[in-house]
Enzyme design. Structure first.
Site, PDB file in Angstrom:
ATOM      1  N   ASP A  17      31.231   5.796 -14.324  1.00 26.67           N
ATOM      2  CA  ASP A  17      31.250   5.520 -12.898  1.00 26.67           C
ATOM      3  C   ASP A  17      32.623   5.969 -12.369  1.00 26.67           C
ATOM      4  O   ASP A  17      33.550   6.220 -13.145  1.00 26.67           O
ATOM      5  CB  ASP A  17      30.970   4.041 -12.611  1.00 26.67           C
ATOM      6  CG  ASP A  17      30.457   3.839 -11.184  1.00 26.67           C
ATOM      7  OD1 ASP A  17      30.691   4.727 -10.333  1.00 26.67           O
ATOM      8  OD2 ASP A  17      29.841   2.795 -10.889  1.00 26.67           O
TER       9      ASP A  17
HETATM   10  C1  BGC Z   1      29.333   3.644  -7.496  1.00 24.33           C
HETATM   11  C2  BGC Z   1      28.323   4.645  -8.006  1.00 24.33           C
HETATM   12  C3  BGC Z   1      28.383   5.880  -7.152  1.00 24.33           C
HETATM   13  C4  BGC Z   1      29.791   6.449  -7.241  1.00 24.33           C
HETATM   14  C5  BGC Z   1      29.991   7.714  -6.424  1.00 24.33           C
HETATM   15  C6  BGC Z   1      30.717   4.244  -7.399  1.00 24.33           C
HETATM   16  O1  BGC Z   1      31.564   3.416  -6.697  1.00 24.33           O
HETATM   17  O2  BGC Z   1      29.339   2.508  -8.310  1.00 24.33           O
HETATM   18  O3  BGC Z   1      27.040   4.094  -7.969  1.00 24.33           O
HETATM   19  O4  BGC Z   1      27.431   6.807  -7.566  1.00 24.33           O
HETATM   20  O5  BGC Z   1      30.697   5.482  -6.739  1.00 24.33           O
HETATM   21  O6  BGC Z   1      29.946   7.447  -5.078  1.00 24.33           O
END
Ligand code: BGC
Length: 929
Positions: free
Chosen positions: A702
């Site tokens: 993530d």
């Molecule tokens: C989230 C993800 C997301 C990523 C990109 C993170 O903060 O948990 O689900 O895909 O950001 O935006």
């Protein structure tokens, strides 16, 4: 392929019709009859929450329909005078989008209504429609309080007054997740429609159901309970340091149906229709374990055409392990049945679907999926409470269905619940889950695959591997250690190497890697539509929760295949979705992105969506793997989960999507599970995902996730941990071609902590996936483009009349401290370039929002989207760099602030180089939008 926009909208609208859930319809107040006049209450009548907040909600849409607009479009007669009053209220109290990421209000200020106003409206019309809205999302769980999980004072007062004055009251809940229903039940509206958040055309689908154009067929993918204190995770949710999953596998209906039936107001699988159905067990074959099948006959016994969801459950013997009273093992949705029409449905049941995992050895078969001896009784019905017995399969002796080995075992002991028989009911007993020492590290350290020795460039391109002319091993042997360290860095957000304003690029991000023919893959949030922070428009689809409530796999496949075509048009290769975490507790802010409390529904709907994306030549990313069940302190909070609960509940959906739909991209979570950050777990990313399930894709972290062990080293630079675990790339670095964040890959390699073989294995995973993407076709100049018909992406009609021009040369600094950076604001800068050529532009600013808040600023230069400057919170000053090529004297840049909460300081220009006379522009590619 052609994407017809009107069909896309129509299908999304149909999905909304099939996903909204009618909970109550007394006196048959719904559907609204022709010529009936309705009074609409609630300030959300002029707004509509298309989705929850955070990355899963940031789809930039041209228009979101409101429910009033939808009713007006259908010529429904509404109380105009009342509507005007709400419009006036709106002018004084405009919709509050909140400031920044994770700081949006859960609800909007509701207008106070007097008894006179309500009385006057009731004199004018028989039916009242009350609309309540709620939102939550990333970085922000709900709280169990008024205005969030509960009605606000004004909303409760409004509903009460309307109830007292009107004969017929319909409540529409435009909500991201289930809200407290106790007070609502006390006030007792005649009809309740959970409209969820249906994307940009959500209100239209909701109206189709309200007026009976479509018969509702949505069914709850969660149980609705009266008191949140009765939820099985209550008391074990929301801790900022560690949450023990003491409820174990007893999540949602698995808990209520076993231990506390009376807690439930609306059972799992429940939903009303405007017609009625009879679901009767048909012939069955429950003799042999390898050929179990069940038939059911469904008859529309009412007066209008509609669809029904047929649900199949099993009750298993308690045995030594203990089991939930009922578990879902299959579901099917009928086609539209006319009144009196019948159909037969049948499913085959693979024993693996209802086997149980023995994580303690109590059955004698430790670390195996088993069927314990006893009776397995199957049921068919319309919800978990309304079922008919189909028949019983008897298992004479306990058998192993799949022999596995321990993975992800908890590192602390804890007590979990288990049923104990008490007369005819079950009561809660406790058993100890034993901690084992970290199971991961020894095996992980021993897993050192070999790789061919470095050969240098032999002229093999990735295309040759794809076309069967060279082996992947020979191809990878050409990559230097440096190249391998680059390929495991994702880049973003808003990398200029892929579609501007998207979340990540990965793969061929350096000139060297590109020279080997490795394309740059593009990932965009997700899940319900594409997030393009450049300011470009995209289509916003219904939320995950709504789509799960359709219980319609085909519809999900069809819808996501259209999304896939839209991704194709935008050169996006991977959606960052579906979101697959389990609805463990009602207050989780991201529940809207996720499907259900049930892993089987979760897995099936996710698999359907992945199939849809793949049909259109793109793919999705299953997230967040695994145990991301709260937003509070999500990047550090530890989840302690038994191996059985992991396998039967929290991993199961992912397993189904990988095995049934060939999902090829996975995102690990921010936080640790059982002592280790998920991205650093070899047992999760290698043993379970790849060795057990046969996954052949990529795993990404993530965004800016921590890496490490609880109580040990935790940082964002120990990429060696990712390498050992086989988490293929870190999302995200500002520029992957240089080690700007100081990752330890090459150092760990030189010290022997990791091997070239491990790095090559990850490069292989990345290349294998990439060579079959549109990114590869782009690089090879191959045709793959979808034609989009009926959608023009126009920027707003921007007013450029008073753009301020600044002189630009090396060292120019433009003060931006006075710029309005509120969400949606647009700012234009004109440039008068003194010295033409390539520049670095650094945008400097800070945000006091929380550290993981994403605050993108979309950038268009000369009308062309060229990326975004994405800030994050945390308070410190950040400088975000982009490259730009000024080839003419004047230029205009458009900045769009996609989220508020940013304090801008300045824009700094550093001259890099200018083209020599006649030098080809290709030499400056990286600077050109
Ligand atoms: C989230 C993800 C997301 C990523 C990109 C993170 O903060 O948990 O689900 O895909 O950001 O935006």
């Amino acid at each position: 392929m052609v994407l017809e926009w009107d069909k896309y909208e129509a299908l999304a609208r149909q999905a909304v019709c099939e996903g909204v859930v009618l909970l109550k319809n007394e006196k048959e107040v719904l559907p609204i009859k022709k010529n009936e006049k309705i009074s609409i209450f609630g300030r959300m009548q002029n707004n509509y929450y298309k989705s929850g907040t955070g990355s899963g909600g940031m789809v930039n849409v041209p228009k979101v329909w409101s429910i009033v607009e939808g009713l007006q479009a259908e010529n429904i007669c509404i109380n105009e005078e009342l509507h005007k009053i709400y419009e006036q209220f709106e002018e004084i109290h405009p919709f509050d989008p909140g400031v920044g990421f994770g700081n949006e209000p859960w609800s909007q200020v509701e207008m106070e209504v007097s008894e006179e106003l309500v009385k006057k409206a009731s004199d004018d019309s028989d039916t009242a429609l009350v609309i309540i809205g709620r939102t939550a999302g990333e970085e922000q769980d709900y709280i169990n309080d008024r205005g969030a999980y509960k009605l606000s004072e004004n909303e409760a007062d409004l509903l009460r007054k309307v109830r007292n004055a009107f004969d017929k009251v319909v409540l529409v809940m435009n909500v991201s997740a289930i809200l407290d229903m106790k007070e609502i039940e006390e006030i007792s509206p005649d009809a309740i429609l959970y409209a969820w958040q249906g994307g940009e055309v959500g209100a239209l689908g909701c109206v189709d159901v309200l007026i009976g154009k479509v018969c509702p067929s949505g069914r709850l993918a969660d149980s609705i309970i009266r008191n949140i204190e009765d939820a099985s995770a209550y008391g074990n949710f929301g801790d900022t340091v560690r949450n023990i999953y003491a409820e174990d596998i007893y999540v949602g209906y698995r808990y209520y149906e076993t231990f506390n039936k009376s807690a439930v107001m609306y059972p799992f699988g429940y939903g009303l229709s405007y017609t009625s159905f009879d679901v009767t067990p048909g012939s069955t074959d429950l003799e042999k374990l390898d050929s179990l099948s069940i038939n059911a006959e469904v008859t529309n016994t009412g007066n209008v055409a509609g669809k029904e969801v047929v649900q199949f459950y099993v009750s298993k013997p308690q045995g030594m392990l203990g089991k939930p009273a009922l578990s879902l093992v299959g579901f099917l949705k009928t086609e539209t049945l006319k009144p009196g029409e019948k159909c037969n449905l049948s499913i085959d049941i693979d024993p693996y679907t209802f086997a149980s995992y023995d994580d303690s050895g109590v059955t004698g078969f430790e670390a195996c999926y088993v069927l314990e001896a006893g009776n397995y009784t199957f049921y068919v019905g319309q919800n978990v409470r309304d079922i008919k017995e189909v028949g019983t399969y008897t298992q004479e002796e306990t058998v192993i269905i799949e022999k596995l080995s321990h993975q992800m075992v908890p590192n602390v002991s804890f007590e979990r619940i288990k049923p104990a028989a008490n007369d005819n009911a079950f009561i809660i007993s406790k058993e100890e889950v034993k901690a084992l020492p970290f199971s991961d590290s020894d095996e992980a350290m021993a897993d050192r695959p070999s790789a061919k020795d470095y050969t240098g460039d032999k002229g093999i391109k990735l295309k040759d591997v794809r076309d069967g002319k060279a082996s992947m091993d020979d191809f990878l042997a050409q990559l230097s250690d440096e190249d391998l360290s680059v390929i495991i860095r994702g880049e973003g957000m808003g990398s200029p190497k892929v579609t501007p304003g998207t979340a990540a690029a990965f793969g061929g991000l350096s000139q060297n890697l590109k020279n080997f023919g490795i394309p740059a893959g593009c990932c965009s949030d997700g899940p319900s539509g594409m997030r393009l922070d450049s300011g470009f428009r995209a289509f916003s689809l219904p939320s995950g929760t709504l789509l799960a409530c359709t219980w319609n796999e085909k519809l999900n496949t069809d819808l996501y295949s259209m999304l896939g075509m839209e991704m194709n048009k935008n050169n996006v290769d991977f959606l960052l979705g579906p979101g697959m975490n389990i609805h463990r507790f009602p207050l989780n802010g991201r529940n809207f992105e996720y499907f259900s409390e049930d892993p089987f529904v979760t897995g099936k709907i996710a698999a359907a969506q992945i199939r849809g994306l793949k049909k259109s030549g793109v793919s999705g990313t299953l997230k967040h793997f695994c145990g991301n069940n709260q937003e509070t302190c999500r990047h550090t909070e530890e989840n302690v989960i038994s191996e059985r609960a992991l396998r039967e509940i929290y991993l199961k959906g992912f397993e189904i999507a990988v095995k049934e739909a060939g999902a090829d991209s996975v995102m690990t979570t921010y936080g640790p599970v059982n002592g280790i950050w998920t991205n650093s777990r070899h047992d999760l990313n290698t043993n379970i995902l790849r060795k057990e399930w046969g996954f052949e894709g990529i795993v990404m972290t993530d965004w800016w996730s921590n890496i490490g062990d609880v109580g040990g080293v935790v940082d964002k630079t120990s990429f060696s941990r990712l390498v050992i675990a086989q988490n293929d790339f870190y999302a995200v670095c500002p520029d992957a071609s240089v080690n700007s964040t100081g990752d330890d890959t090459l150092q760990a390699l030189s010290e022997g902590l990791i091997t070239r073989g491990q790095l090559a294995r990850m490069a292989g995973n990345i290349c294998r996936v990439l060579m079959n993407t549109n990114a590869m076709k782009r690089l090879c100049g191959e045709d793959y483009k979808v034609e989009v018909v009926g959608f023009e992406d126009e920027l707003e009609s921007d007013d450029l009349s008073d753009v301020e021009y600044f002189e630009v040369e090396d060292g120019t600094v433009i003060d931006l401290s006075q710029v309005d950076t509120t969400k949606g604001a647009v700012y234009f800068l004109g440039f008068d370039v003194k010295k033409r050529g390539c520049y670095y532009i650094d945008m400097i600013g800070h945000s006091d929002l929380s550290r993981l808040s994403q605050i993108p600023v979309g950038v268009f230069f000369q009308g062309v989207p060229c990326g975004s400057f994405t800030f994050h919170g945390g308070g410190e000053e950040l400088s975000i760099r982009r490259k730009i090529f000024f080839h003419s004297k004047y230029g205009v840049m458009r900045l769009k602030f996609m989220n508020g909460g940013l304090d801008l300081k300045e824009l700094k220009f550093t001259f890099q180089k200018a083209p020599e006379k006649d030098e080809p522009l290709e030499n400056f590619e990286e600077y050109i939008c």
